[in-house]
Scaffold this motif. Structure first.
Motif, PDB file in Angstrom:
ATOM      1  N   PRO A  39       0.777  -1.242   0.000  1.00 16.55           N
ATOM      2  CA  PRO A  39       0.000   0.000   0.000  1.00 16.55           C
ATOM      3  C   PRO A  39       0.803   1.283   0.000  1.00 16.55           C
ATOM      4  CG  PRO A  39      -0.196  -1.168   2.098  1.00 16.55           C
ATOM      5  CD  PRO A  39       0.440  -2.104   1.132  1.00 16.55           C
ATOM      6  N   PHE A  40       1.728   1.436   0.946  1.00 15.96           N
ATOM      7  CA  PHE A  40       2.435   2.706   1.034  1.00 15.96           C
ATOM      8  C   PHE A  40       3.492   2.857  -0.053  1.00 15.96           C
ATOM      9  CE2 PHE A  40       0.767   2.824   5.423  1.00 15.96           C
ATOM     10  CZ  PHE A  40       0.283   4.123   5.416  1.00 15.96           C
ATOM     11  N   ILE A  41       3.990   1.750  -0.571  1.00 12.50           N
ATOM     12  CA  ILE A  41       4.967   1.832  -1.650  1.00 12.50           C
ATOM     13  C   ILE A  41       4.339   2.487  -2.873  1.00 12.50           C
ATOM     14  CG2 ILE A  41       6.558   0.527  -3.096  1.00 12.50           C
ATOM     15  CD1 ILE A  41       7.151   0.568  -0.039  1.00 12.50           C
ATOM     16  N   TRP A  42       3.057   2.215  -3.079  1.00 10.95           N
ATOM     17  CA  TRP A  42       2.325   2.856  -4.177  1.00 10.95           C
ATOM     18  C   TRP A  42       2.279   4.360  -3.963  1.00 10.95           C
ATOM     19  CZ3 TRP A  42      -2.365   5.558  -4.724  1.00 10.95           C
ATOM     20  CH2 TRP A  42      -2.843   5.658  -6.037  1.00 10.95           C
ATOM     21  N   LEU A  43       2.066   4.788  -2.724  1.00 11.25           N
ATOM     22  CA  LEU A  43       2.038   6.213  -2.410  1.00 11.25           C
ATOM     23  C   LEU A  43       3.410   6.843  -2.628  1.00 11.25           C
ATOM     24  CD1 LEU A  43       0.785   8.785  -1.290  1.00 11.25           C
ATOM     25  CD2 LEU A  43       1.209   7.915   1.021  1.00 11.25           C
ATOM     26  N   VAL A  44       4.461   6.173  -2.186  1.00 11.05           N
ATOM     27  CA  VAL A  44       5.821   6.682  -2.388  1.00 11.05           C
ATOM     28  C   VAL A  44       6.098   6.864  -3.875  1.00 11.05           C
ATOM     29  CG1 VAL A  44       8.280   6.196  -2.089  1.00 11.05           C
ATOM     30  CG2 VAL A  44       6.675   5.646  -0.252  1.00 11.05           C
ATOM     31  N   SER A  45       5.717   5.880  -4.676  1.00 13.54           N
ATOM     32  CA  SER A  45       5.934   5.955  -6.125  1.00 13.54           C
ATOM     33  C   SER A  45       5.158   7.113  -6.736  1.00 13.54           C
ATOM     34  CB  SER A  45       5.513   4.633  -6.788  1.00 13.54           C
ATOM     35  OG  SER A  45       6.276   3.563  -6.301  1.00 13.54           O
ATOM     36  N   LEU A  46       3.926   7.326  -6.255  1.00  8.14           N
ATOM     37  CA  LEU A  46       3.115   8.426  -6.766  1.00  8.14           C
ATOM     38  C   LEU A  46       3.769   9.766  -6.454  1.00  8.14           C
ATOM     39  CD1 LEU A  46       0.544   9.720  -7.922  1.00  8.14           C
ATOM     40  CD2 LEU A  46      -0.496   9.476  -5.648  1.00  8.14           C
ATOM     41  N   ILE A  47       4.192   9.956  -5.213  1.00 10.57           N
ATOM     42  CA  ILE A  47       4.833  11.211  -4.818  1.00 10.57           C
ATOM     43  C   ILE A  47       6.098  11.447  -5.637  1.00 10.57           C
ATOM     44  CG2 ILE A  47       6.005  12.402  -2.929  1.00 10.57           C
ATOM     45  CD1 ILE A  47       2.963  12.329  -2.648  1.00 10.57           C
ATOM     46  N   ASN A  48       6.874  10.393  -5.835  1.00 11.15           N
ATOM     47  CA  ASN A  48       8.127  10.527  -6.576  1.00 11.15           C
ATOM     48  C   ASN A  48       7.911  10.826  -8.053  1.00 11.15           C
ATOM     49  OD1 ASN A  48       9.596  10.059  -4.270  1.00 11.15           O
ATOM     50  ND2 ASN A  48      10.038   7.914  -4.730  1.00 11.15           N
ATOM     51  N   SER A  49       6.741  10.464  -8.578  1.00 10.39           N
ATOM     52  CA  SER A  49       6.482  10.657 -10.005  1.00 10.39           C
ATOM     53  C   SER A  49       5.993  12.065 -10.334  1.00 10.39           C
ATOM     54  CB  SER A  49       5.437   9.638 -10.484  1.00 10.39           C
ATOM     55  OG  SER A  49       4.154   9.919  -9.925  1.00 10.39           O
ATOM     56  N   LEU A  50       5.624  12.837  -9.316  1.00 11.81           N
ATOM     57  CA  LEU A  50       5.082  14.175  -9.538  1.00 11.81           C
ATOM     58  C   LEU A  50       6.179  15.235  -9.419  1.00 11.81           C
ATOM     59  CD1 LEU A  50       1.840  13.794  -7.386  1.00 11.81           C
ATOM     60  CD2 LEU A  50       1.941  13.926  -9.879  1.00 11.81           C
ATOM     61  N   GLU A  53      10.714   3.803   5.659  1.00 11.84           N
ATOM     62  CA  GLU A  53      11.997   3.399   5.068  1.00 11.84           C
ATOM     63  C   GLU A  53      12.100   3.853   3.617  1.00 11.84           C
ATOM     64  OE1 GLU A  53      14.550   0.262   6.019  1.00 11.84           O
ATOM     65  OE2 GLU A  53      14.561   1.908   7.462  1.00 11.84           O
ATOM     66  N   SER A  54      11.025   3.656   2.866  1.00 12.91           N
ATOM     67  CA  SER A  54      11.033   4.002   1.444  1.00 12.91           C
ATOM     68  C   SER A  54      11.163   5.503   1.240  1.00 12.91           C
ATOM     69  CB  SER A  54       9.751   3.493   0.768  1.00 12.91           C
ATOM     70  OG  SER A  54       9.671   2.088   0.836  1.00 12.91           O
ATOM     71  N   PHE A  55      10.454   6.279   2.048  1.00 12.65           N
ATOM     72  CA  PHE A  55      10.557   7.729   1.930  1.00 12.65           C
ATOM     73  C   PHE A  55      11.964   8.210   2.275  1.00 12.65           C
ATOM     74  CE2 PHE A  55       5.815   8.055   2.198  1.00 12.65           C
ATOM     75  CZ  PHE A  55       5.647   8.845   1.073  1.00 12.65           C
ATOM     76  N   ILE A  56      12.592   7.580   3.250  1.00 11.43           N
ATOM     77  CA  ILE A  56      13.942   7.975   3.643  1.00 11.43           C
ATOM     78  C   ILE A  56      14.953   7.632   2.548  1.00 11.43           C
ATOM     79  CG2 ILE A  56      15.839   7.396   5.215  1.00 11.43           C
ATOM     80  CD1 ILE A  56      13.814   7.272   7.467  1.00 11.43           C
ATOM     81  N   LYS A  57      14.822   6.453   1.972  1.00  7.01           N
ATOM     82  CA  LYS A  57      15.806   5.980   1.005  1.00  7.01           C
ATOM     83  C   LYS A  57      15.607   6.570  -0.388  1.00  7.01           C
ATOM     84  CE  LYS A  57      16.674   1.572   3.341  1.00  7.01           C
ATOM     85  NZ  LYS A  57      16.580   0.091   3.256  1.00  7.01           N
ATOM     86  N   PHE A 112       5.102  11.889   9.113  1.00  2.00           N
ATOM     87  CA  PHE A 112       4.314  10.661   8.997  1.00  2.00           C
ATOM     88  C   PHE A 112       3.655  10.399  10.345  1.00  2.00           C
ATOM     89  CE2 PHE A 112       3.237   6.248   8.806  1.00  2.00           C
ATOM     90  CZ  PHE A 112       3.060   5.944   7.465  1.00  2.00           C
ATOM     91  N   ILE A 113       2.326  10.506  10.383  1.00  2.00           N
ATOM     92  CA  ILE A 113       1.587  10.406  11.642  1.00  2.00           C
ATOM     93  C   ILE A 113       0.801   9.102  11.680  1.00  2.00           C
ATOM     94  CG2 ILE A 113      -0.129  11.504  13.125  1.00  2.00           C
ATOM     95  CD1 ILE A 113       0.558  14.154  11.770  1.00  2.00           C
ATOM     96  N   SER A 114       0.997   8.353  12.755  1.00  2.00           N
ATOM     97  CA  SER A 114       0.324   7.068  12.930  1.00  2.00           C
ATOM     98  C   SER A 114      -0.484   7.078  14.221  1.00  2.00           C
ATOM     99  CB  SER A 114       1.355   5.937  12.973  1.00  2.00           C
ATOM    100  OG  SER A 114       0.723   4.694  13.218  1.00  2.00           O
ATOM    101  N   ILE A 115      -1.446   6.161  14.319  1.00  2.00           N
ATOM    102  CA  ILE A 115      -2.302   6.112  15.505  1.00  2.00           C
ATOM    103  C   ILE A 115      -1.599   5.488  16.702  1.00  2.00           C
ATOM    104  CG2 ILE A 115      -4.424   6.039  14.156  1.00  2.00           C
ATOM    105  CD1 ILE A 115      -4.507   3.017  14.710  1.00  2.00           C
ATOM    106  N   ASN A 116      -0.436   4.871  16.492  1.00  2.00           N
ATOM    107  CA  ASN A 116       0.308   4.272  17.604  1.00  2.00           C
ATOM    108  C   ASN A 116       1.790   4.183  17.221  1.00  2.00           C
ATOM    109  OD1 ASN A 116       0.599   1.883  15.954  1.00  2.00           O
ATOM    110  ND2 ASN A 116      -1.467   1.288  16.597  1.00  2.00           N
ATOM    111  N   ALA A 117       2.566   3.512  18.062  1.00  2.00           N
ATOM    112  CA  ALA A 117       4.010   3.403  17.823  1.00  2.00           C
ATOM    113  C   ALA A 117       4.402   2.003  17.366  1.00  2.00           C
ATOM    114  CB  ALA A 117       4.779   3.776  19.087  1.00  2.00           C
ATOM    115  N   ASP A 118       3.468   1.251  16.791  1.00  2.71           N
ATOM    116  CA  ASP A 118       3.748  -0.139  16.423  1.00  2.71           C
ATOM    117  C   ASP A 118       4.883  -0.260  15.406  1.00  2.71           C
ATOM    118  OD1 ASP A 118       1.812  -0.905  18.143  1.00  2.71           O
ATOM    119  OD2 ASP A 118       0.356  -1.566  16.634  1.00  2.71           O
TER     120      ASP A 118
END
Length: 220
Positions: free
Chosen positions: A68-79, A104-108, A118-124
């Motif tokens: 799921p999030f890798i798709w978002l990273v790819s979208l952001i990088n393509s714009l 990790e993907s956003f950092i790399k 990046f905001i999450s509902i917990n620290a999992d």
């Protein structure tokens, strides 16, 4: 309406446009309820995308993706983005491993933003990194990002936890529930050695404290 009022309104709007043009685009935050809407809106007018400086998006409509999030990273990088700040609000639908891989993907592979929140509902995701992968945070990510940016000491990673009492107060007023952690008075710097309450109710509250990972990088 009064005589010629529409003509006057047209003149005023035209004058405002003449004076400010597209400059307002970089002064506001564009907020999207889901990633599909973000994609649709931004691809409608790519010429305006580089003028944007602040975007906030909720991570809905990602659960149907295998990664799921890798798709978002790819979208952001393509714009053709040149953002000062990108804020991602994660939800209930994602596993700790999904969120960890996203960060990790956003950092790399960062493109188009100077700061990511990046905001999450917990620290999992943080616990997964430290307890399962044996990678202490934010130290591990900080080393990766500084190496990625050529040793630039201005590149950093900071993790915050929400103060739920203060966050709850803000959430009922001006700020949304996840957004409350954006307010400095409603958060604290994450401490991996922080004592966990022994009382069941207090421990549950502690586990549900929102987490924000802030990634600052050298200018895009």
């Amino acid at each position: 309406p009064a005589k010629h009022s529409l003509a006057l309104l047209y003149y005023v709007c035209k004058q405002i446009w003449y004076e400010i043009g597209d400059s307002w685009i970089g002064q506001v935050t564009f907020s999207y309820d889901d990633v599909v809407t973000l994609m649709d809106r931004l691809t409608e007018d790519l010429d305006k995308v580089p003028l944007m400086r602040h975007i906030q998006v909720r991570s809905h409509n990602l659960v149907t993706s295998t990664f799921p999030f890798i798709w978002l990273v790819s979208l952001i990088n393509s714009l053709p983005l040149k953002l000062d700040c990108l804020t991602i609000l994660s939800g209930l639908d994602f596993e700790d491993t999904d969120e960890y891989r996203a960060i990790e993907s956003f950092i790399k592979d960062r493109r188009g933003w100077r700061q990511l929140r990046f905001i999450s509902i917990n620290a999992d995701a943080i616990k997964y990194s430290q307890m399962t992968l044996n990678r202490p945070q934010p130290e591990t990510w900080r080393k990766v990002i500084q190496k990625r940016d050529g040793g630039n000491q201005n590149s950093s990673v900071t993790i915050y936890r929400a103060d739920r009492t203060r966050a709850r107060q803000l959430a009922t007023r001006r700020w949304g529930w996840l957004n409350a952690i954006l307010h400095e008075s409603a958060r604290r710097v994450y401490d991996a050695n922080e004592a966990v309450p022994t009382d069941d109710t207090a421990r549950l509250e502690h586990n549900l404290e929102e987490t924000m990972v802030v990634i600052d990088r050298s200018p895009v």
